[in-house]
Design a protein around this motif. Sequence first.
Motif, PDB file in Angstrom:
ATOM      1  N   ASP A  86     -18.144 -38.207  -7.708  1.00 35.25           N
ATOM      2  CA  ASP A  86     -19.440 -37.445  -8.345  1.00 35.25           C
ATOM      3  C   ASP A  86     -20.524 -37.014  -7.351  1.00 35.25           C
ATOM      4  O   ASP A  86     -20.787 -37.706  -6.495  1.00 35.25           O
ATOM      5  CB  ASP A  86     -20.134 -38.638  -9.278  1.00 35.25           C
ATOM      6  N   VAL A  87     -20.904 -35.764  -7.819  1.00 35.54           N
ATOM      7  CA  VAL A  87     -22.088 -35.065  -7.036  1.00 35.54           C
ATOM      8  C   VAL A  87     -23.380 -35.001  -8.047  1.00 35.54           C
ATOM      9  O   VAL A  87     -23.164 -34.832  -9.180  1.00 35.54           O
ATOM     10  CB  VAL A  87     -21.611 -34.074  -6.289  1.00 35.54           C
ATOM     11  N   ARG A  88     -24.419 -34.859  -7.426  1.00 31.79           N
ATOM     12  CA  ARG A  88     -25.762 -34.539  -8.105  1.00 31.79           C
ATOM     13  C   ARG A  88     -25.797 -33.046  -7.873  1.00 31.79           C
ATOM     14  O   ARG A  88     -25.584 -32.397  -7.045  1.00 31.79           O
ATOM     15  CB  ARG A  88     -26.961 -35.457  -7.560  1.00 31.79           C
ATOM     16  N   LYS A  89     -26.831 -32.477  -9.002  1.00 26.70           N
ATOM     17  CA  LYS A  89     -27.296 -31.135  -8.843  1.00 26.70           C
ATOM     18  C   LYS A  89     -28.125 -30.946  -7.364  1.00 26.70           C
ATOM     19  O   LYS A  89     -28.841 -31.788  -7.150  1.00 26.70           O
ATOM     20  CB  LYS A  89     -27.890 -30.842  -9.979  1.00 26.70           C
ATOM     21  N   GLY A  90     -27.721 -29.955  -6.648  1.00 28.48           N
ATOM     22  CA  GLY A  90     -28.342 -29.667  -5.452  1.00 28.48           C
ATOM     23  C   GLY A  90     -27.793 -30.289  -4.213  1.00 28.48           C
ATOM     24  O   GLY A  90     -28.042 -30.132  -3.116  1.00 28.48           O
ATOM     25  N   ASP A  91     -26.604 -31.328  -4.518  1.00 30.50           N
ATOM     26  CA  ASP A  91     -25.746 -31.858  -3.198  1.00 30.50           C
ATOM     27  C   ASP A  91     -25.627 -30.836  -2.381  1.00 30.50           C
ATOM     28  O   ASP A  91     -24.584 -29.884  -3.065  1.00 30.50           O
ATOM     29  CB  ASP A  91     -25.223 -33.055  -3.533  1.00 30.50           C
ATOM     30  N   PRO A  92     -25.410 -30.812  -0.986  1.00 31.13           N
ATOM     31  CA  PRO A  92     -24.724 -30.051  -0.224  1.00 31.13           C
ATOM     32  C   PRO A  92     -23.217 -30.195  -0.309  1.00 31.13           C
ATOM     33  O   PRO A  92     -22.752 -31.289  -0.148  1.00 31.13           O
ATOM     34  CB  PRO A  92     -25.295 -30.151   1.210  1.00 31.13           C
ATOM     35  N   LEU A  93     -22.529 -29.007  -0.459  1.00 35.70           N
ATOM     36  CA  LEU A  93     -20.852 -29.085  -0.395  1.00 35.70           C
ATOM     37  C   LEU A  93     -20.430 -28.544   0.766  1.00 35.70           C
ATOM     38  O   LEU A  93     -19.441 -29.183   1.335  1.00 35.70           O
ATOM     39  CB  LEU A  93     -20.388 -28.545  -1.689  1.00 35.70           C
ATOM     40  N   TYR A  94     -20.696 -27.272   1.109  1.00 43.80           N
ATOM     41  CA  TYR A  94     -20.002 -26.670   2.321  1.00 43.80           C
ATOM     42  C   TYR A  94     -21.142 -25.978   3.316  1.00 43.80           C
ATOM     43  O   TYR A  94     -22.229 -25.788   2.773  1.00 43.80           O
ATOM     44  CB  TYR A  94     -19.134 -25.526   1.863  1.00 43.80           C
ATOM     45  N   VAL A  95     -20.772 -25.714   4.463  1.00 42.02           N
ATOM     46  CA  VAL A  95     -21.686 -24.836   5.361  1.00 42.02           C
ATOM     47  C   VAL A  95     -20.652 -23.895   5.810  1.00 42.02           C
ATOM     48  O   VAL A  95     -19.841 -24.031   6.680  1.00 42.02           O
ATOM     49  CB  VAL A  95     -22.200 -25.857   6.416  1.00 42.02           C
ATOM     50  N   ILE A  96     -21.325 -22.618   5.616  1.00 42.42           N
ATOM     51  CA  ILE A  96     -20.727 -21.408   6.152  1.00 42.42           C
ATOM     52  C   ILE A  96     -21.516 -20.781   7.314  1.00 42.42           C
ATOM     53  O   ILE A  96     -22.634 -20.938   7.437  1.00 42.42           O
ATOM     54  CB  ILE A  96     -20.551 -20.232   5.041  1.00 42.42           C
TER      55      ILE A  96
END
Length: 396
Positions: A86-96
């Motif tokens: 589960d993730v919250r809104k605004g949590d970081p997912l990826y870094v490009i």
Amino acid sequence: MPFSFRPRRAGLAAAGAAALALSGCGADQPPKAEAAAPVVSALTVERTSVPLALELPGRTAPFLLAEVRARVDGIVQERRFVEGADVRKGDPLYVIDPAPYRAALGSAQATLQRARANLASTTAQLDRYKVLVGGNAVSKQAYDNAEAAQLQAAADVAAAEAALTTARINLGYTSVSAPIAGRSSVSQVTQGAYVQAGSATLLTTIQQLDPMYVDLQQSSAEGLALRRDIASGSLKLEGAGKAQVRLKLEDGSTYAHPGTLEISGVTVDRDTGSVTLRARFPNPEKLLLPGMFVRASVEQGVRQGVVRVPAAAVTRNPQGEATVMLVGAGNKTEVRTVQAGALVDGHWLVEHGLKDGERLVVSGVQKLRPGVVVTPRTVAPSKLATAPGPAAPAAR
């Protein structure tokens, strides 16, 4: 030789006496008693109101579904979430890789500074020309040129500010965050993968599972019959709120939390002849997952003035019409054709053909014939066995 005939005569006499004795015994036997009237269970007809529910197939769907896609080109440097968590809104997912976009941001800042400097210079020159043109120290043409230059410099500043904003946005896109709160799925890219904004590379998806939608399919014929019953008054809607819906899961168990009907489709699908209904269910335990097949029982309202007849008491004649057996005058059986509607909890809802107070045979109907005298034994409706289940389609 006369003595040789005496034994034979004696035997004939004994046989005759025995025959007379047997015939005498038969004459003394009483006549056989008539067969007793069969005992049947009879139910007194009484009209009542019955809540109806329609069972429909459906599939679960997430309340919110977000496809996380790349919005800038670059190399994926890092994945910062756990797949399936589960993730919250605004949590970081990826870094490009942000390096090219940091450089673009610096270039945009420099361009803006140059444009602002040019605007300051042209503005000062325009202010001087305003004074000089009044004393005819400069020509009107020179003043017009200075004014045009100042306007162009102001436009350059506005364009540079927009370019700086775009550069900042692109740099922000290098850090991909969750657009909604929910459960993440499998990552579609790995560290080192090249993603593109032009093709909108799919990175992962996030689905909000609480609450959960269930999409149901109802035939247009059932919907038409429902609207007609409501218009005629034979079906009364309960309250002014939303209809309640209950679920049965794939393993046959009943879902603990009831839902509400949110949307009733207004367009009939040309291929299936059905409309889509959407119900909303709380899902705090995350027991419902997207794509599950379920069966939903949707409350339709209350059927007014019907007779609940046990299913075993209803038979069909060669014409396919529903018939029942009644105990009439003199306790003689008679057959009656009735109009059976929906099948609810093991009972047909009979709308026409029966009157209050009549006695309905509810057991052994198949063994009875019209005109047979029976001994009725009245039973209460609560004593009758039922087969729980939702409403079946009407049998007209």
